[in-house]
Structures are given as structure tokens and as C-alpha cells.
Design an enzyme around this catalytic site. Structure first.
Site, PDB file in Angstrom:
ATOM      1  N   LYS A 105       0.862  -1.187   0.000  1.00  0.00           N
ATOM      2  CA  LYS A 105       0.000   0.000   0.000  1.00  0.00           C
ATOM      3  C   LYS A 105       0.891   1.227   0.000  1.00  0.00           C
ATOM      4  CE  LYS A 105      -4.496   0.839   0.250  1.00  0.00           C
ATOM      5  NZ  LYS A 105      -5.576   0.020  -0.318  1.00  0.00           N
ATOM      6  N   TYR A 218     -19.500   8.222  -0.543  1.00  0.00           N
ATOM      7  CA  TYR A 218     -20.095   8.287  -1.884  1.00  0.00           C
ATOM      8  C   TYR A 218     -19.023   8.651  -2.904  1.00  0.00           C
ATOM      9  CZ  TYR A 218     -24.473   7.989  -4.476  1.00  0.00           C
ATOM     10  OH  TYR A 218     -25.501   7.555  -5.285  1.00  0.00           O
ATOM     11  N   GLY A 222     -18.503   3.837  -2.947  1.00  0.00           N
ATOM     12  CA  GLY A 222     -19.844   4.048  -2.389  1.00  0.00           C
ATOM     13  C   GLY A 222     -20.886   4.389  -3.453  1.00  0.00           C
TER      14      GLY A 222
HETATM   15  P1  NAD Z   1     -12.906   7.797  -2.723  1.00  0.00           P
HETATM   16  O1  NAD Z   1     -11.875   8.783  -2.407  1.00  0.00           O
HETATM   17  O2  NAD Z   1     -13.395   7.692  -4.137  1.00  0.00           O
HETATM   18  O3  NAD Z   1     -14.189   8.042  -1.796  1.00  0.00           O
HETATM   19  C1  NAD Z   1     -14.109   8.149  -0.409  1.00  0.00           C
HETATM   20  C2  NAD Z   1     -15.465   8.590   0.095  1.00  0.00           C
HETATM   21  O4  NAD Z   1     -15.441   8.591   1.537  1.00  0.00           O
HETATM   22  C3  NAD Z   1     -15.858  10.020  -0.315  1.00  0.00           C
HETATM   23  O5  NAD Z   1     -17.233  10.059  -0.624  1.00  0.00           O
HETATM   24  C4  NAD Z   1     -15.603  10.828   0.947  1.00  0.00           C
HETATM   25  O6  NAD Z   1     -16.395  11.992   1.048  1.00  0.00           O
HETATM   26  C5  NAD Z   1     -15.986   9.811   2.004  1.00  0.00           C
HETATM   27  N1  NAD Z   1     -15.416  10.133   3.316  1.00  0.00           N
HETATM   28  C6  NAD Z   1     -14.174  10.577   3.610  1.00  0.00           C
HETATM   29  N2  NAD Z   1     -14.070  10.805   4.926  1.00  0.00           N
HETATM   30  C7  NAD Z   1     -15.267  10.471   5.459  1.00  0.00           C
HETATM   31  C8  NAD Z   1     -15.794  10.502   6.762  1.00  0.00           C
HETATM   32  N3  NAD Z   1     -15.054  10.911   7.789  1.00  0.00           N
HETATM   33  N4  NAD Z   1     -17.082  10.091   6.959  1.00  0.00           N
HETATM   34  C9  NAD Z   1     -17.839   9.669   5.909  1.00  0.00           C
HETATM   35  N5  NAD Z   1     -17.395   9.639   4.646  1.00  0.00           N
HETATM   36  C10 NAD Z   1     -16.129  10.038   4.431  1.00  0.00           C
HETATM   37  O7  NAD Z   1     -12.354   6.379  -2.194  1.00  0.00           O
HETATM   38  P2  NAD Z   1     -12.789   4.931  -2.655  1.00  0.00           P
HETATM   39  O8  NAD Z   1     -11.846   4.467  -3.704  1.00  0.00           O
HETATM   40  O9  NAD Z   1     -14.246   4.931  -2.898  1.00  0.00           O
HETATM   41  O10 NAD Z   1     -12.448   4.067  -1.339  1.00  0.00           O
HETATM   42  C11 NAD Z   1     -13.369   3.933  -0.263  1.00  0.00           C
HETATM   43  C12 NAD Z   1     -12.970   2.750   0.585  1.00  0.00           C
HETATM   44  O11 NAD Z   1     -12.952   1.571  -0.236  1.00  0.00           O
HETATM   45  C13 NAD Z   1     -11.588   2.841   1.225  1.00  0.00           C
HETATM   46  O12 NAD Z   1     -11.605   2.159   2.467  1.00  0.00           O
HETATM   47  C14 NAD Z   1     -10.722   2.067   0.251  1.00  0.00           C
HETATM   48  O13 NAD Z   1      -9.533   1.569   0.857  1.00  0.00           O
HETATM   49  C15 NAD Z   1     -11.679   0.953  -0.116  1.00  0.00           C
HETATM   50  N6  NAD Z   1     -11.372   0.272  -1.368  1.00  0.00           N
HETATM   51  C16 NAD Z   1     -11.318   0.949  -2.541  1.00  0.00           C
HETATM   52  C17 NAD Z   1     -11.073   0.242  -3.710  1.00  0.00           C
HETATM   53  C18 NAD Z   1     -11.097   0.898  -5.065  1.00  0.00           C
HETATM   54  O14 NAD Z   1     -11.084   0.179  -6.071  1.00  0.00           O
HETATM   55  N7  NAD Z   1     -11.177   2.204  -5.161  1.00  0.00           N
HETATM   56  C19 NAD Z   1     -10.822  -1.142  -3.669  1.00  0.00           C
HETATM   57  C20 NAD Z   1     -10.888  -1.791  -2.441  1.00  0.00           C
HETATM   58  C21 NAD Z   1     -11.175  -1.071  -1.297  1.00  0.00           C
END
Ligand code: NAD
Length: 415
Positions: A105, A218, A222
């Protein structure tokens, strides 16, 4: 939000499964630490002519099963310990989904929301220059994560290609389709998570048509989770949130309209016809399915008792603490643990690597068909192992994954 150390949660889960697997203390100790870490200072020219120095990390946790793989986060509250925990989770995730990859990571402490596009490009390129010797298509392959996206991956691939003098699509995944990205990658994590929910619904007797869903976060994961849940499975998305707050509508929200509102205003908050709620209230709503899809440690000992969802599908990494598990499992909540539930992202990233290596391009249908096969297999492997060991889904997922990593370490003569 991150008041509990993610690495500590990973250690607690590892200790629990070490007993099931009868791992020696030496092996357990070895699995508790990353193999290699790179900490870098990254000077970046800002738009006003200042040079600002950012702190960055790339942490390779375990490469026994293959080159390491894992996302890069740009986040103001990033810490090396969170990245270590996330790198460990990537190791278990790749093993659980039976990919020939280890776990890593990366992260940069920065606030992308206050940076211009040019500053973000400068930072992305400077990060790659700082870690170029450490990564590579057969060494360690980054991908998007919180606050990084396909444009950032494109800049990173381009910078790495400039350094090596060859176009190296395979150095990162999650790229735009025109630059070696895979069809189906943009919603792979969400789509894969819903395949796991589909299987969990069969096991728990939940009818997904009309089932109520609350989603925290979102962003990429999300918003696609909301769209897949409504469009593919007929669920009613009653609440969603982002870092600015949440919205609730008992009759269901239109996820596409919420997306358009967020694109226009920067947040889901203020969506017409919905009631505003806090992120804390969202987690405690009376829904069939709760999907944490933001950051870690949102379901803890402090609120687990009040969580009313039947299924918790962890699309985010590390949203539930060990203490919370111990409250939720006896209540009969079916938890689909993070590295099982959100494995769709790395599965399709792996498909992207395979296509890049072979200079091939698969259709979206082909990608989704293979994703379904992998997610379904992994879900049932964990479900059956849980029954076999007499443990919950998380401990079962750890046992399957850690056993595979240990077998590879033994085979290589590391232990
Ligand atoms: P992103 O940056 O696209 O979205 C993050 C979202 O979380 C945003 O809507 C943001 O406003 C919200 N957020 C941030 N702080 C917050 C808080 N304190 N309370 C509520 N909402 C909050 O990120 P993503 O890629 O969607 O990743 C989200 C999660 O999924 C992370 O844990 C990431 O590690 C995990 N993940 C992502 C992927 C991927 O393919 N992108 C794969 C596996 C896991």
C-alpha cells in the site's frame, strides 16, 4: 475516525486465526511486520511558486505469493501505521482471491481537495520519481484508492514510462481504458461486493428485491455500490453519506440523481426531498444491509450495540474493529469482511495486469463473468471454512488467506 490503530486490529485478527491454524509464534511474529518500507519526502512546485514538501510512503508487506499490489491514498490524515495495516490487508486479500500477488500500500499526506489539477499532477509525478526503484510491473504495482483516481494513475504510468524509456502500462492498474485500463475496472469493487452480498443473501434467506441499504461514503466505491444495488439487485438505497454528512429517505433515493447532485455541489448533502443525518446516525439505521464504503474504524465497541443491519458488507478497508466484531457476531449480524467483500477491485486490477502483459483487451462481459466466478468462489470458500472451524466470517477469511501465504513462505524456504 481513525482513533484505533488499523495495524493493531490486523494483529488481533491474525492472533485469532493463528490459533486455528496452529501457527508457531515465529511465523506469527513474521506475519505481523512488513518486509520493506520506503518513506520519502516529496518536494512539489505549487501554483504560487512555493515548493511544498509532502511525506509519502510505499510499504510492501509480503511478496511470498508474487509481486506486491495495493492502492495509493492521498489523504491529509494518512499515517505509516494505517498504510502498514492496509498493506497487510492487501496481502490477505490477494491470497484469499487466489491471485499470484503479494500485498502493498502507498500513501501521501496531502489534501487533494485544496490542490489544483496541476499541483496534483506535479505531486503524482514526483511521488513516482521518489519510489520508481521500488515499484514495477513485476515488483510492486500501485492502483487508485482514497482520493486517487484513473487520471492520477495515467500520470503515474506516464512518469514511470519516461523514467524507464519504455511505455510501461503494467506499472499501475486502474488506468483509463485508452491507456491500457481494463473494461469494468471503474465499478469492479462495488460490483464484486454485491456478488458477495448476493451469495450472503442466499445463505441468510434475505430477499434482495426491495431490501433496504445504507451506504457510508459516496466516492468511487460508495456511489457505484448504490448504483449496482439499485440497478442490478432492485434494492432500496435509503441512506448515503460523504465526509460532509448524510441523507436519508425511507422510500429510497435515486443513486444517479444523488451522483449528479454531488457532482454539481461537491456533496450528497442538500439533496432535494431527503432528510439530513450524520454519519454516526447512518451506521445505526434500521436497514437490511449496511455498507461502510469510506474509511476505517467506523463500527467500534462504542456503537456496535446500536447497529441494526442484518448484513454488514465491508466495501471499505478496516471499517469494523475487533471489539465491534465481538458484539456483532453474537447478535447474528452476517459480516462480509473487507478483504473478501472489496476484492473485486484487485481482481479486475489483476485482469488488467494480465491484459497488459499479453497486449490484449477483454470485453466488459468477459471481465464481469470472470469477476463473478472469482468472487463467488471466494465467498463460499470463506463461508464453508467458517462452518468447518466453527468461527465467524472474518476469522475464516483470515484462516484461508494466511494459510495460503504461509504455504508460499514455506515453499520458498523463508521459514
Ligand atoms: P474515494 O476517495 O473515491 O471516496 C471516499 C469517500 O469517503 C468520499 O465520498 C468521501 O467523502 C468519504 N469520506 C471521507 N471521509 C469520510 C468521513 N469521515 N465520513 C464519511 N465519509 C467520508 O475512495 P474509494 O476508492 O471509494 O475508497 C473507499 C474505501 O474503499 C476505502 O476504504 C478504500 O480503501 C476501499 N477500497 C477501494 C477500492 C477501489 O477500487 N477504489 C478497492 C478496495 C477497497
Amino acid at each position: 475516525m481513525n482513533d484505533e490503530d488499523l495495524l493493531e486490529v490486523v494483529h488481533q485478527n491474525l492472533c485469532a486465526c493463528a490459533l486455528d491454524l496452529s501457527l508457531s509464534k515465529n511465523i506469527e511474529a513474521l506475519l505481523k511486520h512488513p518486509r520493506r518500507e520506503l518513506h520519502v519526502s516529496i518536494p512539489v512546485m505549487m501554483d504560487d511558486g512555493r515548493i511544498e514538501t509532502f511525506q509519502g510512503f510505499r510499504i510492501q508487506y509480503n511478496s511470498a505469493r508474487g509481486p506486491t499490489k495495493g492502492g495509493i491514498r492521498f489523504h491529509p490524515a494518512e499515517t505509516a501505521n494505517t498504510i502498514r495495516g492496509l498493506a497487510a490487508i492487501m496481502t490477505w486479500k490477494c491470497a484469499l482471491h487466489d491471485l499470484p500477488l503479494g500485498g502493498a500500500k502507498g500513501g501521501v499526506v496531502c489534501n487533494p481537495k485544496t490542490m489544483s489539477e496541476r499541483e496534483l499532477e506535479n505531486l503524482s509525478r514526483a511521488y513516482v520519481r521518489a519510489v520508481a526503484d521500488f515499484i514495477g510491473p513485476d515488483r510492486d504495482i500501485p492502483a487508485p484508492d482514497v482520493y486517487t483516481n484513473e487520471q492520477i494513475m495515467a500520470w503515474m504510468m506516464d512518469e514511470y514510462s519516461a523514467i524507464t524509456g519504455t511505455t510501461t502500462f503494467g506499472v499501475v492498474t486502474g488506468k483509463p481504458v485508452v491507456l491500457g485500463g481494463s473494461e469494468g475496472r471503474h465499478d469492479a469493487t462495488a460490483r464484486g461486493g454485491w456478488i458477495a452480498i448476493r451469495e450472503a443473501a442466499k445463505e441468510t434467506g434475505l430477499d434482495l428485491a426491495g431490501a433496504t441499504v445504507a451506504i457510508q461514503g459516496y466516492g468511487n466505491v460508495g456511489s457505484n455500490a448504490a448504483i449496482c444495488g439499485a440497478d442490478l439487485y432492485g434494492c432500496s438505497i435509503v441512506a448515503v453519506s460523504d465526509s460532509k454528512g448524510g441523507i436519508h429517505h425511507p422510500e429510497g433515493l435515486d443513486p444517479h440523481a444523488v451522483m449528479a447532485h454531488k457532482e454539481e455541489t461537491g456533496s450528497v448533502v442538500g439533496f432535494a426531498g431527503a432528510t439530513e443525518i450524520t454519519n454516526e446516525e447512518l451506521v445505526e439505521l434500521d436497514v437490511d444491509i449496511l455498507i461502510p464504503a469510506a474509511l476505517e474504524n467506523v463500527i467500534t465497541e462504542k456503537n456496535a450495540e446500536r447497529v441494526r443491519a442484518r448484513i454488514i458488507a465491508e466495501f471499505a478497508n478496516g471499517p469494523t474493529t475487533k471489539g465491534a466484531d465481538m458484539i456483532l457476531e453474537p447478535k447474528g449480524v452476517h459480516i462480509i469482511p473487507d478483504f473478501l467483500c472489496n476484492g473485486g477491485g484487485v481482481i479486475v486490477s489483476y485482469f488488467e495486469m494480465v491484459q497488459n502483459f499479453n497486449m490484449d483487451h477483454w470485453s466488459e462481459d468477459e471481465v464481469y463473468r470472470r469477476l463473478d466466478e472469482k468472487m463467488t468462489q471466494a465467498y463460499h470458500k470463506v463461508f464453508e471454512s467458517g462452518k468447518g472451524y466453527g468461527v465467524g466470517m472474518r476469522q475464516a477469511a483470515y484462516s484461508v488467506a494466511v494459510e495460503r501465504v504461509v504455504q508460499a513462505m514455506i515453499g520458498r524456504g523463508w521459514i
